[in-house]
Design an enzyme around this catalytic site. Structure first.
Site, short mmCIF file in Angstrom:
data_model
loop_
_atom_site.label_atom_id
_atom_site.label_comp_id
_atom_site.label_asym_id
_atom_site.label_seq_id
_atom_site.Cartn_x
_atom_site.Cartn_y
_atom_site.Cartn_z
CG ASN A 1 65.20 56.47 72.57
OD1 ASN A 1 65.55 55.60 71.79
ND2 ASN A 1 65.01 57.73 72.20
CG ASP B 1 58.54 63.28 73.38
OD1 ASP B 1 58.10 62.24 73.89
OD2 ASP B 1 58.47 63.52 72.16
CE LYS C 1 52.27 60.13 69.48
NZ LYS C 1 52.65 58.90 70.19
O1 PMT Z 1 64.81 51.07 66.62
P1 PMT Z 1 64.21 49.78 67.12
O2 PMT Z 1 65.02 49.19 68.25
O3 PMT Z 1 63.95 48.82 66.04
O4 PMT Z 1 62.80 50.16 67.80
C1 PMT Z 1 61.78 50.56 66.92
C2 PMT Z 1 60.91 51.66 67.59
C3 PMT Z 1 60.19 51.05 68.77
C4 PMT Z 1 61.77 52.81 68.02
C5 PMT Z 1 59.91 52.10 66.50
O5 PMT Z 1 59.09 51.01 66.13
C6 PMT Z 1 59.05 53.23 67.01
O6 PMT Z 1 58.03 53.05 67.67
N1 PMT Z 1 59.50 54.47 66.68
C7 PMT Z 1 58.82 55.69 67.19
C8 PMT Z 1 59.28 55.97 68.57
C9 PMT Z 1 58.72 57.28 69.05
O7 PMT Z 1 59.38 58.27 69.25
O8 PMT Z 1 57.37 57.20 69.11
P2 PMT Z 1 56.54 58.47 69.77
O9 PMT Z 1 55.11 57.97 69.88
O10 PMT Z 1 57.21 59.02 70.96
O11 PMT Z 1 56.65 59.58 68.58
C10 PMT Z 1 55.64 59.65 67.59
C11 PMT Z 1 56.23 60.06 66.26
O12 PMT Z 1 56.69 61.40 66.36
C12 PMT Z 1 57.41 59.22 65.81
O13 PMT Z 1 57.31 59.07 64.40
C13 PMT Z 1 58.62 60.09 66.13
O14 PMT Z 1 59.69 59.88 65.20
C14 PMT Z 1 58.05 61.48 65.98
N2 PMT Z 1 58.68 62.50 66.83
C15 PMT Z 1 58.58 62.44 68.16
C16 PMT Z 1 59.15 63.44 68.92
C17 PMT Z 1 59.82 64.52 68.27
N3 PMT Z 1 60.38 65.52 68.96
N4 PMT Z 1 59.87 64.56 66.93
C18 PMT Z 1 59.32 63.56 66.19
O15 PMT Z 1 59.39 63.58 64.98
#
Ligand code: PMT
Length: 406
Positions: free
Chosen positions: A209, A278, A336
């Site tokens: 990503n 994911d 979340k």
């Molecule tokens: O790295 P940059 O270019 O500065 O960009 C920053 C960012 C946009 C990546 C950052 O601000 C951000 O939003 N990070 C989370 C991205 C993400 O995966 O969001 P999500 O809504 O899909 O996941 C929710 C949370 O679950 C996140 O804390 C993620 O780390 C965690 N997760 C998700 C999937 C997974 N299999 N395991 C996880 O731990």
């Protein structure tokens, strides 16, 4: 509050230079050792003798005026400073620092400094809003410089607008609160995940990503400045990792899971800023997939949700998750937070200008179990890191509390 701290006070050539005397006096009264560096134009507004008398240290105005042959002044000053504050900071000095120019004692010392830098701009409102000045300040903020906003009021040029140097009292208080927060995480272990994971299809192709790692790295730098022992678990990143921080490189979500879990028991705060896949391919080929047929259908399976696993195993740790959304941000963030037993969720609408992936800035809303705690405006990812970690520090179990997750 500032006893034992060495502060360099840079004064540049605007009418607000006269306020440098009051600021110098307040910093000295707070116990700081203050060394003043003045630009040539500052000395047209206020004499070095005034600042020497108030700081009880020689005032530096000329890079080549070396009084002690055993040291190189600008390097010696930079090496011993705990903080440099430029107040007032003119558009010219801000531009020099942004461009990395070093043609006077102050700009040379700033460039040699590794300590935090605080900038208090003061200028006419049109200058302050000029795109060049705005862009220089954004660049400096993205590199971690802290700004003290000018006030609004009567300017020397007759305008009543934004551009007045902040009051010396407010600047001195901001410096003191910075030092207070800079030990907020002393003795604490903080782990931050950063960047995007890489889920392989075959030895040369993968799913990933747009995460650059900037958000995670900025939080790690903020934690380091606040006195924490910091570990970063980073996937694929395009931004340079912060210096002097323990870095564990991983590729896949599974490897990130294993790396984080191996540290979890010893941690005080975990911040999950990484963009973790994911889904991953059900079967990754050990050799390069050959092209055949018009279509290639990929079968993907869910990866382990690391944040969810951390939530289940949480004991005394403060767990901070992120939520990258493009709609219904509040709903998904609170969902979340509850589902994954987070103490805080940092939500960012990654479709917003200046926010999300690869920017030096972000726009975030921070949620706790009570709902929205803080909606931060566009600001540098480093400032967001400081704000976020201050909130996380408030949630650390007090001495004696087990912090066991019920
Ligand atoms: O790295 P940059 O270019 O500065 O960009 C920053 C960012 C946009 C990546 C950052 O601000 C951000 O939003 N990070 C989370 C991205 C993400 O995966 O969001 P999500 O809504 O899909 O996941 C929710 C949370 O679950 C996140 O804390 C993620 O780390 C965690 N997760 C998700 C999937 C997974 N299999 N395991 C996880 O731990």
């Amino acid at each position: 509050m500032l006893s034992g701290k060495t502060i360099i006070l840079g004064i540049t050539g605007g009418i607000a230079a006269y306020k440098g005397a009051a600021l110098c006096s307040k910093l000295v009264q707070a116990g700081a050792k203050v060394h003043v560096i003045m630009t040539e134009s500052a000395a047209k507004f206020i004499t070095p003798l005034t600042l020497q008398t108030l700081s009880r240290n020689p005032v530096h105005t000329d890079t080549f005026d070396e009084r002690d042959p055993s040291v190189v002044s600008h390097i010696h000053l930079a090496d011993h400073a705990d903080l440099i504050i430029v107040a007032p900071a003119t558009a010219g000095t801000i531009a020099k620092l942004a461009g990395g120019h070093a043609d006077d004692m102050l700009s040379t010392t700033l460039l040699a400094a590794t300590c935090p830098i605080v900038i208090a701009p003061a200028m006419n409102v049109h200058m302050y809003e000029h795109p060049a000045v705005v862009s220089n300040m954004e660049l400096l903020a993205a590199r971690g410089a802290m700004f003290i906003e000018p006030g609004t009021g009567q300017l020397a040029c007759g305008y009543v607008a934004k551009g007045r140097l902040a009051e010396p009292e407010d600047i001195a208080n901001a410096v003191q609160s910075w030092f207070a927060s800079s030990k907020l995480l002393a003795g604490k272990r903080v782990l931050v995940t950063a960047g995007g994971t890489v889920e392989r299809l075959d030895p040369v192709r993968y799913l990933t990503n747009d995460s650059s790692g900037k958000m995670g790295f900025a939080i790690a730098e903020a934690a380091q400045l606040m006195g924490a022992e910091v570990t970063v678990v980073a996937g694929r990143t395009s931004a340079p990792p912060p210096a002097g921080i323990r870095l564990l490189r991983v590729e896949s979500a599974q490897q990130m899971l294993e790396a984080v879990m191996a540290e979890y028991e010893t941690l005080d705060i975990v911040v999950k800023a990484a963009a973790v896949a994911d889904y991953r391919p059900v079967a990754a080929s050990s050799s390069k997939l050959k092209k055949n047929g018009e279509r290639l259908v990929l079968e993907l399976e869910r990866t382990t949700d690391i944040l969810e696993q951390l939530g289940k195993r949480k004991k005394r740790q403060v767990l901070v998750g992120f939520a990258a959304e493009t709609e219904q941000v509040a709903f998904y963030a609170m969902d979340k937070l509850r589902r994954k037993h987070c103490d805080l969720i940092v939500a960012n609408d990654v479709g917003q200008a200046g926010a999300g992936f690869n920017h030096d800035t972000n726009i975030v809303q921070i949620y706790g179990e009570e709902g929205l705690i803080e909606a931060l405006p566009l600001m540098s990812k480093r400032e967001i890191g400081s704000r976020l970690l201050t909130l996380a520090a408030e949630r650390l179990p007090q001495a004696g509390e087990s912090g066991e997750y019920a």
